[in-house]
Design a protein around this motif. Structure first.
Motif, PDB file in Angstrom:
ATOM      1  N   UNK A 177      -3.312  -1.470 -11.802  1.00  0.00           N
ATOM      2  CA  UNK A 177      -1.979  -0.078 -12.070  1.00  0.00           C
ATOM      3  C   UNK A 177      -2.665   0.881 -11.306  1.00  0.00           C
ATOM      4  N   UNK A 178      -3.287   1.126 -12.342  1.00  0.00           N
ATOM      5  CA  UNK A 178      -4.322   2.634 -11.422  1.00  0.00           C
ATOM      6  C   UNK A 178      -4.450   2.591  -9.810  1.00  0.00           C
ATOM      7  N   UNK A 179      -4.896   1.417  -9.961  1.00  0.00           N
ATOM      8  CA  UNK A 179      -5.727   1.350  -8.769  1.00  0.00           C
ATOM      9  C   UNK A 179      -4.737   1.065  -7.194  1.00  0.00           C
ATOM     10  N   UNK A 180      -3.161   0.541  -8.085  1.00  0.00           N
ATOM     11  CA  UNK A 180      -2.275   0.432  -7.180  1.00  0.00           C
ATOM     12  C   UNK A 180      -2.015   1.897  -6.831  1.00  0.00           C
ATOM     13  N   UNK A 183      -6.056   5.578  -7.297  1.00  0.00           N
ATOM     14  CA  UNK A 183      -7.088   6.036  -7.833  1.00  0.00           C
ATOM     15  C   UNK A 183      -8.340   5.277  -7.581  1.00  0.00           C
ATOM     16  N   UNK A 184      -8.890   5.663  -7.605  1.00  0.00           N
ATOM     17  CA  UNK A 184     -10.224   5.058  -7.062  1.00  0.00           C
ATOM     18  C   UNK A 184     -11.915   5.347  -8.727  1.00  0.00           C
ATOM     19  N   UNK A 212     -11.978  -4.590  -6.647  1.00  0.00           N
ATOM     20  CA  UNK A 212     -11.020  -3.698  -6.237  1.00  0.00           C
ATOM     21  C   UNK A 212     -11.852  -2.576  -5.581  1.00  0.00           C
ATOM     22  N   UNK A 213     -13.134  -2.265  -5.418  1.00  0.00           N
ATOM     23  CA  UNK A 213     -13.282  -1.422  -4.387  1.00  0.00           C
ATOM     24  C   UNK A 213     -13.253  -0.141  -4.570  1.00  0.00           C
ATOM     25  N   UNK A 214     -13.351   0.103  -7.001  1.00  0.00           N
ATOM     26  CA  UNK A 214     -13.599   1.710  -7.168  1.00  0.00           C
ATOM     27  C   UNK A 214     -15.223   1.427  -7.753  1.00  0.00           C
ATOM     28  N   UNK A 215     -16.015   2.284  -7.157  1.00  0.00           N
ATOM     29  CA  UNK A 215     -17.344   2.787  -7.427  1.00  0.00           C
ATOM     30  C   UNK A 215     -17.723   3.812  -8.063  1.00  0.00           C
ATOM     31  N   UNK A 216     -16.673   4.550  -8.860  1.00  0.00           N
ATOM     32  CA  UNK A 216     -17.013   5.524  -9.413  1.00  0.00           C
ATOM     33  C   UNK A 216     -16.174   5.485 -10.674  1.00  0.00           C
TER      34      UNK A 216
END
Length: 347
Positions: A177-180, A183-184, A212-216
């Motif tokens: 949900x946050x990624x949509x 937010x990364x 989802x490519x959220x490196x952080x």
């Protein structure tokens, strides 16, 4: 004041101790009038059966034990435990079963308490919470041979039954949900690292971040207290690469984190989105109200008690019950990132 005895009843009722025993245990051997007189005297002097004597006679204790190895100061303000205990006790009470509760400092003290309760036949079964990685309690209760239900961890605990919810699926739904929303930089303020549910949630965040490519994305461990929840939030927001969203493992920590964000001038949800597990009344009454992974914790306690009653009825059975997965309830504390809001306006 000395505990009333059968001898006291016999003396006041003017009968033998044998007659008192017959009357109190509902056995034949005394007249209806004598039985009524004995029961009346027992009530007047507040006589109650001795638990050790009942145990020696093979009678059930009529109680289930729960030991919690967490700081009492943390439990005292944690809504999750209040609702869980309410559900447990309500269902057990409906079956005339008491709940023995004790708070201790560590796992060894917890195991020692189980061993003492079983040796003294104080309880008929045990409820275990906060399952740990390589938890020594499972082997301990199996060795004791007492009916046991684990609350909160999926099955596969040898012969020990369990009632659990899918924390991994819940965490994945929050991260997705946050990624949509764009937010990364997502942080997770978690509980104690030795707990299995903490590990499952942290692992779900890492897996989702990779996919989802959220490196952080990262997890910070705490003791579940409001003080450590606030300290972890302050550390995250003071960093050079502060997150734009934080997921908390409890409502208490989320409310503390919201207070820190407001104190530091970080707008929620304009600059920072917040999500909490459990969805107690705390999440709904704050301003802004908290987006939360919601479940009926009272019902969770009821289901755990129902499993316990079933295991007491058939100690040879192993029952593993998966409850409803916590579902995401969106409220005022989450919003698209600034970049996503600008993109939406340009469309």
């Amino acid at each position: 004041m000395q505990r009333p005895t059968i001898a006291d009843i016999a003396r006041q009722a003017g009968v033998s101790k044998g007659a008192v025993s017959f009357a109190l245990n509902g056995r034949p051997g005394v007249s209806a009038t004598t039985r009524a007189r004995i029961l009346r005297v027992a009530e007047e002097i507040n006589w109650r059966p001795h638990s050790a004597a009942r145990a020696l006679g093979g009678a059930r204790a009529g109680a289930v034990g729960l030991v919690i190895a967490r700081p009492a100061r943390t439990l005292g303000v944690e809504p999750f435990f209040a609702r869980l205990l309410s559900g447990l006790q309500a269902e057990l009470s409906s079956q005339s079963i008491a709940l023995h509760l004790m708070i201790v400092e560590d796992t060894q003290a917890e195991i020692d308490t189980y061993q003492r309760w079983v040796s003294e036949r104080r309880v008929d079964g045990l409820v275990l919470i906060d399952l740990k990685v390589r938890d020594p309690r499972i082997a301990a209760v199996e060795q004791l041979g007492i009916p046991t239900v684990v609350v909160g961890g999926p099955g596969r605990h040898g012969r020990v039954s369990s009632v659990w919810a899918d924390d991994r699926a819940a965490m994945l739904s929050a991260v997705e949900y946050l990624a949509v929303l764009g937010h990364t930089r997502i942080a997770h303020v978690s509980g104690l690292p030795e707990f299995q549910h903490t590990q499952r949630r942290a692992r779900a965040l890492r897996d989702a971040a990779s996919r989802l490519s959220l490196p952080r994305a990262r997890s910070l461990h705490t003791d579940f207290s409001d003080a450590e929840g606030a300290a972890a939030t302050r550390k995250l927001l003071a960093g050079a690469d502060r997150p734009t969203a934080i997921i908390y493992d409890s409502d208490l920590m989320a409310v503390a984190g919201l207070g820190v964000a407001l104190e530091m001038g970080v707008g929620v949800p304009d600059e920072l989105s917040l999500i909490s597990f459990d969805d107690s009344v705390l999440a709904q009454l704050t301003h802004p109200s908290l987006t939360a992974l919601s479940r009926d914790t009272y019902r969770f306690g009821v289901q755990a008690a129902q499993a316990m009653v079933a295991v007491l009825a058939d100690p040879t059975a192993t029952k593993n019950h998966k409850t409803e997965t916590p579902r995401l309830i969106t409220r005022e504390s989450t919003a698209p990132t600034r970049g996503n809001r600008l993109s939406d306006k340009s469309v």
